[in-house]
Design a protein around this motif. Sequence first.
Motif, PDB file in Angstrom:
ATOM      1  N   THR A  30      -1.258  11.731  -1.606  1.00 14.83           N
ATOM      2  CA  THR A  30      -1.219  11.418  -0.173  1.00 14.83           C
ATOM      3  C   THR A  30       0.198  11.168   0.316  1.00 14.83           C
ATOM      4  O   THR A  30       0.426  11.052   1.507  1.00 14.83           O
ATOM      5  N   ILE A  31       1.145  11.039  -0.598  1.00 13.96           N
ATOM      6  CA  ILE A  31       2.514  10.747  -0.154  1.00 13.96           C
ATOM      7  C   ILE A  31       3.067  11.971   0.551  1.00 13.96           C
ATOM      8  O   ILE A  31       3.082  13.057  -0.013  1.00 13.96           O
ATOM      9  N   PRO A  32       3.492  11.812   1.788  1.00 19.78           N
ATOM     10  CA  PRO A  32       3.987  12.974   2.522  1.00 19.78           C
ATOM     11  C   PRO A  32       5.240  13.546   1.854  1.00 19.78           C
ATOM     12  O   PRO A  32       6.049  12.818   1.291  1.00 19.78           O
ATOM     13  N   LEU A  60       3.245   3.697  -1.625  1.00 16.14           N
ATOM     14  CA  LEU A  60       3.618   4.071  -2.984  1.00 16.14           C
ATOM     15  C   LEU A  60       5.113   4.299  -3.130  1.00 16.14           C
ATOM     16  O   LEU A  60       5.695   3.978  -4.162  1.00 16.14           O
ATOM     17  N   ALA A  61       5.734   4.841  -2.092  1.00 18.71           N
ATOM     18  CA  ALA A  61       7.163   5.115  -2.202  1.00 18.71           C
ATOM     19  C   ALA A  61       7.951   3.809  -2.310  1.00 18.71           C
ATOM     20  O   ALA A  61       8.908   3.704  -3.078  1.00 18.71           O
ATOM     21  N   VAL A  62       7.528   2.811  -1.550  1.00 19.75           N
ATOM     22  CA  VAL A  62       8.183   1.508  -1.618  1.00 19.75           C
ATOM     23  C   VAL A  62       7.968   0.889  -2.995  1.00 19.75           C
ATOM     24  O   VAL A  62       8.896   0.342  -3.602  1.00 19.75           O
ATOM     25  N   ILE A  87       8.356  14.347   2.404  1.00 21.63           N
ATOM     26  CA  ILE A  87       9.202  14.035   3.548  1.00 21.63           C
ATOM     27  C   ILE A  87      10.407  14.949   3.649  1.00 21.63           C
ATOM     28  O   ILE A  87      10.915  15.223   4.730  1.00 21.63           O
ATOM     29  N   PHE A 117       4.468   7.148 -12.021  1.00 19.56           N
ATOM     30  CA  PHE A 117       4.676   8.104 -10.935  1.00 19.56           C
ATOM     31  C   PHE A 117       4.940   9.507 -11.452  1.00 19.56           C
ATOM     32  O   PHE A 117       4.629  10.483 -10.791  1.00 19.56           O
ATOM     33  N   ARG A 146       7.396   2.449  -5.798  1.00 17.79           N
ATOM     34  CA  ARG A 146       8.208   3.212  -6.756  1.00 17.79           C
ATOM     35  C   ARG A 146       9.650   2.713  -6.711  1.00 17.79           C
ATOM     36  O   ARG A 146      10.318   2.600  -7.728  1.00 17.79           O
ATOM     37  N   HIS A 147      10.120   2.405  -5.512  1.00 19.90           N
ATOM     38  CA  HIS A 147      11.499   1.973  -5.351  1.00 19.90           C
ATOM     39  C   HIS A 147      11.727   0.575  -5.910  1.00 19.90           C
ATOM     40  O   HIS A 147      12.769   0.294  -6.480  1.00 19.90           O
ATOM     41  N   HIS A 182       0.841  -1.194   0.000  1.00 23.06           N
ATOM     42  CA  HIS A 182       0.000   0.000   0.000  1.00 23.06           C
ATOM     43  C   HIS A 182       0.879   1.247   0.000  1.00 23.06           C
ATOM     44  O   HIS A 182       0.374   2.357  -0.087  1.00 23.06           O
TER      45      HIS A 182
END
Lengths: 314, 343, 311
Positions: free
Chosen positions: B276-278, B234-236, B280, B262, B238-239, B232
């Motif tokens: 929703t991706i903070p 998205l950053a993971v 960071i 992305f 994408r990686h 769930h």
Amino acid sequence: MNTLTEKSKTDSLLARILDSDIFHSFIRSPVTVVSAIVTVVMIVAALSAPLISPHNPFDPATLNLMEGFTPPMVANEFTGNVYWFGTDAQGRDIFSAILYGSRVSLLVGFAAVGLAAVLGITLGLMSGYLGGWVDALIMRIADVQLSFPAILIALLIFGVFKGIIPPAMQDQMAIYVLILAIGLSDWVQYARTVRSSTMAEKNKEYVQAARVIGVPAPLILLRHILPNVMGPVLVIATIGLALAIILESTLSFLGVGVPPTQPSLGTLIRVGQDYLFSGEWWIVLFPGMTLLILALSVNLLGDWLRDALNPRLR
Amino acid sequence: MNMPAQTPAPVPDAPLLLVEDLKCRFEVSKPFLNRVIEREPRRWLKAVDGVSFTIDRGETFALVGESGCGKSTVARLIVGLYEASDGRIVFDGRDLGQLQSEAERQRIRRRFQMIFQDPFASLNPRWRVERIIAEPIRVFGLLNDDAAIRARVGELLTQVGLSPADGRKFPHEFSGGQRQRICIARALANNPEFLVCDEPTSALDVSVQAQILNLMQDLQDELGLTYLFISHDLAVVRHMADRVGVMYLGRLVEVADSRTLFENPQHPYTRMLLATIPDIKMEGKRHEIVRGEVPNPITPPPGCTFHPRCPLVNDRCRSEAPHLLPTARGHLAACHAIEEGRQ
Amino acid sequence: MKPPAHNQPAGNTPLLSVRNLRIEFPTRRGTLVAIDDVSFDIARGEVLGMVGESGAGKSLTGAAIIGLLEPPGRIAAGEVLLDGEPIHTLPAERMRKIRGRRISMIFQDPLTSLNPLYTVGRQITETILTHRDIGEAAARKRAIELLAEVGIPAPDQRVDHYPHQFSGGMRQRVVIALALCAEPELIIADEPTTALDVSVQAQIIDLLKRLCRDHHTAVMLVTHDMGVIAEAADRVAVMYAGRLAEIGPVRAVVQQPQHPYTRGLMGSIPVLGADVHRLVQIDGAMPRLNAIPPGCAFNPRCTEAFARCRS
């Protein structure tokens, strides 16, 4: 701290047990320690009855009618023999009778619990793992059985077998029928507990991991789920042992249990109560006390085990 | 999307896994007696409702979405933990629904494995680690003598960054990250080609997550593994992923390769998820407005299930469910607005 | 690990001040030190993020502040000052008054913080009535206002619904309304968004941030998610193995982390747009409480450790 981590590395089973939380909670509860000691002493005494009992109560040759109704700790007026717990009408030593009686009671208790547990665990595992109509069928049978008191079920099973077995074999077979009757009347609890634990375990990922590689269902049940649902079963079995012993005594007391030639604690109490009002109180009191202490100790052990295995109550 | 012939031959450049119109529904009805008395019909939850995708050899395909979108159900359907109510799963040219014998099924099973989310529930607490890792070796009969099995278990433990001596321990003696390494070692034990990873790091702390993700990448490079990666985060995704499928309420709404998805999300839901991706690093990115919640999947909205939350909604979206269609940018997206060009 | 100078905001007494807090758990295998020498301040209206991995002691610190430490855990040293007054020594009865009135809590799972048997309106109204001297009708009116403020549509109808009739995100909004209804000066929010879906998470963070600004309420935001901190907090405290690793303004910590642990933590988070093939990884795992190394707790995993760090 370092020594502690060292110790946890040692692989010996004894060290692991001595270091476990269960053992510590055991040591810290004096009631439990006493119950455990009492239970162990009674089991050992019952097992070694032929070795330690002063008389063999079933060998008529050693009985002396002159010694009948000797009160406890009082020298017999004819022979001068002293009996700790006194004697009964035939001059049988009550202490020896109790030792042999506990043997029968414990044998029936353990065997009945074993039977109930094996039956209940098997049905519970199947019910919980397979679900669907198998589950519905087993659980409805359990519901029906649970709506009758255990003693009624046991009496019913006993009655049925009395009808089947030829009268000549009845005394000989009585103890097995008793085990069967008590065992069959008590499997529901195991089945229900194991079923609910199985339903929780089967959705855990370690079971799914086994299913992914195609481990057959019986092996998953046996190797993965069974070891993880045994905790609660142990608790029920311990408390069930006390109940089975009491149920055996009740049946024997009612006269449907083991025959008087092979008396259990219940039989001794039944025989003894005839003399209660004529003043020979010891014939019923000592077997009764033995039953009480045995059932109480086993029950207390079961209570402790339930608390120790349930982390939420700690 | 490749539409394979009726009897696909195992061609080397054919996709390793092909999923076609996969459907799975669960019964959520009340018990029989209540249904009869309350005169209620049986009710079904469409956990997966017509999902199609392919995964090529050596690539990482990710399924991403919020809870209840059916991504874990797809994973479990592929490894055979659930039974599909419709559709096909074709692994290396073999339709998994058409396998005849148990032996044949076992030969296919040997070639894939699964890694689970919760490292605390995925290891049998009563088994020693060496027995856990050896289980697939024994089940598939890959090695028969105990010394060889022990040597192989030691090798696997070393491969995932643990020591062979750890095999003697029980799972509770390990931290969450170490347990997940043990799970990976078990998953590698039968030399699979294809790993289904269901949220493999979402129960872990970030620093441990990085260790596990790096390990998974190293293993992929080393062993040429193909991953289906469910997450769930998205950053993971994408990686990790080469290609990504975005799911919403049992359907795929967008499929594209990771970079284009992305950089240029097409479907309104994908765009909302990205919002929703903070931020960071606090570089002052402005967010699109995020609104609403995932509806109850038992009673999904009619038409496009995303329409109550969609900024581009019109009457067609409320009545007609969109299909996955190629877009101008080479994505696949299920959206009337994209198809009609109202953006 | 001395708290840096900017730990003390200029001006008058901070709202909450935690000084050299030490929490111990006596066990039969010796005493575990769960929190060791933790000091920080929270100013009025400030959002302090408390970030760390599981077991770092961040939730425990929150529990200690509001006097909800589970026995056998106990505060062994240090003090907790609310507005300059020590509150860690208060008797349970007076602490209960502070809890709810001046400090309130938001927990991870909204379902467990609401009573399933009562309507949300009744729960909010009752809390208002215990803490404020107003009539029942006024309290109900206030409850509806609060529900509207936390973004619940049709609050005058929803006020009579039960918790199970709300979705996860809406439930967490109700919990926030409940936490706000006594107009507390400090809210301790323990992983308020962890149980929620990503699209709902963002909404809840925005809401929390906006409400606290409007009400001038300070927040101690406990989370494992650096993203939540970056979105919501003014300052951030990074915890590791029961100690503070770093504390400072969020932007500074996030963009130029000083402590090697924080640097590792930031590097291990996958970021969109950055095409890194490998994430930075901190080898090993956080030590268990019974095996915290001497010296700096982070030294066995630290790439920059030297002799002094080990003692």
